[in-house]
Enzyme design. Structure first.
Site, PDB file in Angstrom:
ATOM      1  CE  LYS A   1       4.930   4.900   6.503  1.00 11.17           C
ATOM      2  NZ  LYS A   1       3.833   5.198   7.410  1.00 11.17           N
TER       3      LYS A   1
ATOM      4  N   GLY B   1       4.981   7.497   2.251  1.00  8.46           N
ATOM      5  CA  GLY B   1       5.761   6.584   1.419  1.00  8.46           C
ATOM      6  C   GLY B   1       4.990   5.328   1.084  1.00  8.46           C
ATOM      7  CG  ASN B   2       5.192   3.602  -2.224  1.00  6.90           C
ATOM      8  OD1 ASN B   2       4.080   4.122  -2.173  1.00  6.90           O
ATOM      9  ND2 ASN B   2       6.074   3.853  -3.174  1.00  6.90           N
ATOM     10  CB  VAL B   3       3.758  -0.303   3.285  1.00  7.89           C
ATOM     11  CG1 VAL B   3       4.054  -1.495   4.190  1.00  7.89           C
ATOM     12  CG2 VAL B   3       3.664   0.973   4.127  1.00  7.89           C
TER      13      VAL B   3
ATOM     14  N   GLY C   1       0.828  -1.200   0.000  1.00  4.31           N
ATOM     15  CA  GLY C   1       0.000   0.000   0.000  1.00  4.31           C
ATOM     16  C   GLY C   1       0.864   1.252   0.000  1.00  4.31           C
ATOM     17  CB  SER C   2       0.776   4.328  -1.516  1.00  2.00           C
ATOM     18  OG  SER C   2       1.391   3.527  -2.462  1.00  2.00           O
TER      19      SER C   2
ATOM     20  CG  ASP D   1      -4.751   9.127  11.617  1.00  5.21           C
ATOM     21  OD1 ASP D   1      -5.929   9.515  11.453  1.00  5.21           O
ATOM     22  OD2 ASP D   1      -3.997   8.838  10.679  1.00  5.21           O
TER      23      ASP D   1
ATOM     24  CG  ASP E   1       0.692  12.437   3.134  1.00  2.72           C
ATOM     25  OD1 ASP E   1       0.549  12.748   1.928  1.00  2.72           O
ATOM     26  OD2 ASP E   1       1.030  13.240   4.018  1.00  2.72           O
TER      27      ASP E   1
HETATM   28  N1  LIG Z   1       2.521  -3.901   8.693  1.00  3.62           N
HETATM   29  C1  LIG Z   1       1.744  -3.917   7.626  1.00  3.62           C
HETATM   30  N2  LIG Z   1       1.267  -5.067   7.126  1.00  3.62           N
HETATM   31  C2  LIG Z   1       0.464  -5.069   6.041  1.00  3.62           C
HETATM   32  N3  LIG Z   1       0.103  -3.963   5.365  1.00  3.62           N
HETATM   33  C3  LIG Z   1       0.552  -2.785   5.818  1.00  3.62           C
HETATM   34  C4  LIG Z   1       1.401  -2.699   6.956  1.00  3.62           C
HETATM   35  N4  LIG Z   1       1.687  -1.390   7.173  1.00  3.62           N
HETATM   36  C5  LIG Z   1       1.052  -0.708   6.222  1.00  3.62           C
HETATM   37  N5  LIG Z   1       0.379  -1.527   5.394  1.00  3.62           N
HETATM   38  C6  LIG Z   1      -0.419  -1.139   4.230  1.00  3.62           C
HETATM   39  O1  LIG Z   1       0.215  -0.079   3.581  1.00  3.62           O
HETATM   40  C7  LIG Z   1      -0.640   1.053   3.478  1.00  3.62           C
HETATM   41  C8  LIG Z   1       0.198   2.301   3.694  1.00  3.62           C
HETATM   42  O2  LIG Z   1       0.634   2.311   5.038  1.00  3.62           O
HETATM   43  P1  LIG Z   1       1.107   3.626   5.779  1.00  3.62           P
HETATM   44  O3  LIG Z   1       1.438   3.300   7.180  1.00  3.62           O
HETATM   45  O4  LIG Z   1       2.127   4.340   4.998  1.00  3.62           O
HETATM   46  O5  LIG Z   1      -0.046   4.442   5.621  1.00  3.62           O
HETATM   47  P2  LIG Z   1      -1.332   5.158   5.612  1.00  3.62           P
HETATM   48  O6  LIG Z   1      -2.039   4.802   6.839  1.00  3.62           O
HETATM   49  O7  LIG Z   1      -2.046   4.945   4.334  1.00  3.62           O
HETATM   50  O8  LIG Z   1      -0.693   6.541   5.600  1.00  3.62           O
HETATM   51  P3  LIG Z   1      -0.961   7.930   6.024  1.00  3.62           P
HETATM   52  O9  LIG Z   1      -2.245   7.881   6.807  1.00  3.62           O
HETATM   53  O10 LIG Z   1       0.221   8.279   6.844  1.00  3.62           O
HETATM   54  O11 LIG Z   1      -1.069   8.679   4.758  1.00  3.62           O
HETATM   55  C9  LIG Z   1      -1.697   0.859   4.536  1.00  3.62           C
HETATM   56  O12 LIG Z   1      -2.886   1.415   4.139  1.00  3.62           O
HETATM   57  C10 LIG Z   1      -1.783  -0.650   4.662  1.00  3.62           C
HETATM   58  O13 LIG Z   1      -2.731  -1.145   3.749  1.00  3.62           O
END
Ligand SMILES: Nc1ncnc2c1ncn2[C@@H]1O[C@H](COP(=O)(O)OP(=O)(O)OP(=O)(O)O)[C@@H](O)[C@H]1O
Length: 494
Positions: free
Chosen positions: A133, A113-115, A108-109, A229, A111
């Site tokens: 991440k 970066g990418n995960v 996923g992505s 959040d 704000d």
């Molecule tokens: N530990 C994890 N295991 C599986 N998927 C994850 C994990 N961490 C993040 N993801 C996936 O990656 C996406 C991006 O995660 P991230 O923590 O960057 O962001 P976000 O909640 O979308 O960001 P933000 O709210 O900061 O813009 C998430 O929406 C989630 O679907």
């Protein structure tokens, strides 16, 4: 109301989310923004003694000795395969680096970066999966969001709790910062809710997820972190079905000074507690929440009701009271004027800009519980501006109960009572604002929850692969050929 998971993806543009100080007046609201999107417009304040961002290591970190110690001290991860694999790697190479991993796919992505889902190339660690991440520091510096990434890293390094992410390693590669965390294969609670009948969780499931989330928030507050959040999208489901709260870039880090609070207790109850007999609805070693299993819970609950009543009666007898000290570790002094969070989850004090503290997390817990049970948030308007006005002005209401009856109806009315107490617009009168999580845990809705053993409870849903006893490792990642293991990594992959 929220038709699909897709429509709730964060928007790419985030002009209002940056590190710059900003007056938190309502005029800065962008009504065009997705109301589910987290954002920040930051002015933090308070006495300098009450808010201090601690630095655990040098600015650029890296997986070096500076915070090695901290990353080795994760009692909750002892003997876990992923943790052991990283420890072996560190012992052999000194550092964990990007080229130790093979990227499997993007998860996923956000704000920042990418995960990515990734696995170690080390053949001794087959099937160990991680979520990495990756943030582009140069791009973030340009967008004035570097501080948020640093805060998130700093918080992640300090965590060690079953319902919060474990940071296995963090390192820099060129101008990228990489955080290696636990992979949660179960998706997030927003997506999980879409699969439920009527797109709502049953009361029992909602209770389970709210209870685990409450414990995660309790720990964060104890560590001096106001999360800010909470929303279903940020509650991920682990391979065992338990939750993991993710995404700390909007969190506020401050000092917390534990306090001893005196609570009134009947002398009889005090004597009982002193003997080690704790008032609980569930026998100490019974790792179940009765309502998840249907049978047996009713009679227990009845007994519990009777006992609670007796104790309440005792409490009414003013002559028979003693003061019982209770340790409360809640960041009461935390104050920020940041306009931060996700519209539908913002607490009134955030919107008014009057300054907010840890009570915003208890407000968000109320919205979260409401959304899990009713399939929508309580104050959502036609656009973000209307949502914010509703949060400030509109009294809380509940949709008419559908076909709930008997025990389900009882549970629903307890849930409503808790939601009412969490969604009190005045933060000083909100449940949790005086004694933190302890007050909320004692609410009738959570009666029967064995807080200490909730980790051993079978969750309402377990990601399919683990339930069948198979490895949760996706096929693509299970067998890593020698060629795949040795293939060069490209930093521009990101
Ligand atoms: N530990 C994890 N295991 C599986 N998927 C994850 C994990 N961490 C993040 N993801 C996936 O990656 C996406 C991006 O995660 P991230 O923590 O960057 O962001 P976000 O909640 O979308 O960001 P933000 O709210 O900061 O813009 C998430 O929406 C989630 O679907």
């Amino acid at each position: 109301m929220h038709s699909t998971a897709r429509s709730r993806q964060p928007m790419a543009a985030a002009a209002s989310r940056d590190d710059s100080d900003h007056d938190s007046s309502c005029s800065s609201f962008s009504t065009a923004l997705d109301s589910r999107r987290s954002w920040i417009s930051d002015v933090s304040f308070g006495s300098s003694s009450s808010i201090s961002v601690r630095s655990y290591c040098g600015a650029n970190g890296g997986d070096g000795a500076g915070h090695h110690q901290q990353q080795l001290l994760k009692p909750h991860k002892a003997n876990q395969a992923e943790w052991e694999a990283i420890r072996r790697l560190r012992a052999a190479s000194g550092h964990v680096r990007l080229d130790h991993f093979r990227i499997v796919r993007r998860l996923g992505s956000g704000d920042l970066g990418n995960v990515y889902l990734c696995q170690l190339r080390d053949p001794r660690s087959p099937g160990c999966l991680y979520a990495m991440k990756v943030v582009d520091r140069e791009a973030l510096a340009f967008r004035k969001k570097l501080q948020r990434a640093e805060t998130e890293k700093e918080i992640l390094r300090s965590l060690d709790h079953p319902f919060l992410p474990t940071l296995y390693a963090d390192f820099d590669a060129a101008h990228y910062s990489c955080l290696v965390m636990e992979f949660c294969p179960g998706g997030d609670l927003h997506v999980v809710r879409q699969r439920q009948p009527g797109r709502r969780f049953s009361i029992c499931s909602a209770k389970f997820y709210a209870a685990e989330t409450l414990l995660a928030l309790e720990y964060l507050h104890m560590m001096g972190v106001v999360y800010r959040d909470l929303k279903p999208e940020n509650v991920l489901v682990r391979d065992d079905g338990h939750i993991m709260l993710s995404d700390f870039d909007l969190s506020l880090k401050c000092d917390v000074v534990p306090k001893l609070m005196m609570q009134r207790l009947s002398s009889r109850l005090a004597a009982k507690n002193a003997k080690g007999s704790i008032s609980s609805c569930v026998p100490p070693m019974q790792p179940v929440l009765s309502c998840f299993y249907g049978g047996g819970g009713g009679s227990n609950a009845n007994k519990c009701d009777k006992r609670a009543k007796t104790e309440d009666d005792d409490d009414d007898d003013a002559d028979d009271q003693v003061l019982d000290p209770e340790l409360v570790a809640e960041p009461f002094a935390a104050r920020s004027k940041s306009f931060v969070g996700t519209h539908e989850y913002l607490a009134p004090e955030v919107i008014s800009g009057a300054g907010h503290g840890s009570a915003v997390d208890w407000w968000a817990l109320g919205v979260f519980l409401y959304e899990m049970i009713y399939g929508r948030t309580p104050f959502k308007g036609e656009d973000n501006e209307k949502t914010l006005i509703n949060i400030i002005k509109q009294p809380l209401g509940f949709p008419k109960a559908a076909a709930a009856a008997g025990k389900e109806l009882e549970e629903l009315s307890r849930a409503q009572d808790l939601i009412c107490k969490l969604l009190v617009k005045n933060p000083r009168k909100r449940i949790g604002s005086m004694k933190g999580s302890a007050e909320i845990k004692k609410h009738e809705f959570f009666k029967g929850v064995n807080w200490a053993l909730i980790r051993s409870v079978r969750p309402p849903e377990v990601p399919r692969d683990s339930r069948r006893g198979r490895s949760r490792t996706p096929a693509v990642a299970q067998k890593l050929s020698k060629a795949a293991r040795d293939e060069p990594y490209h930093i521009d992959y990101f």
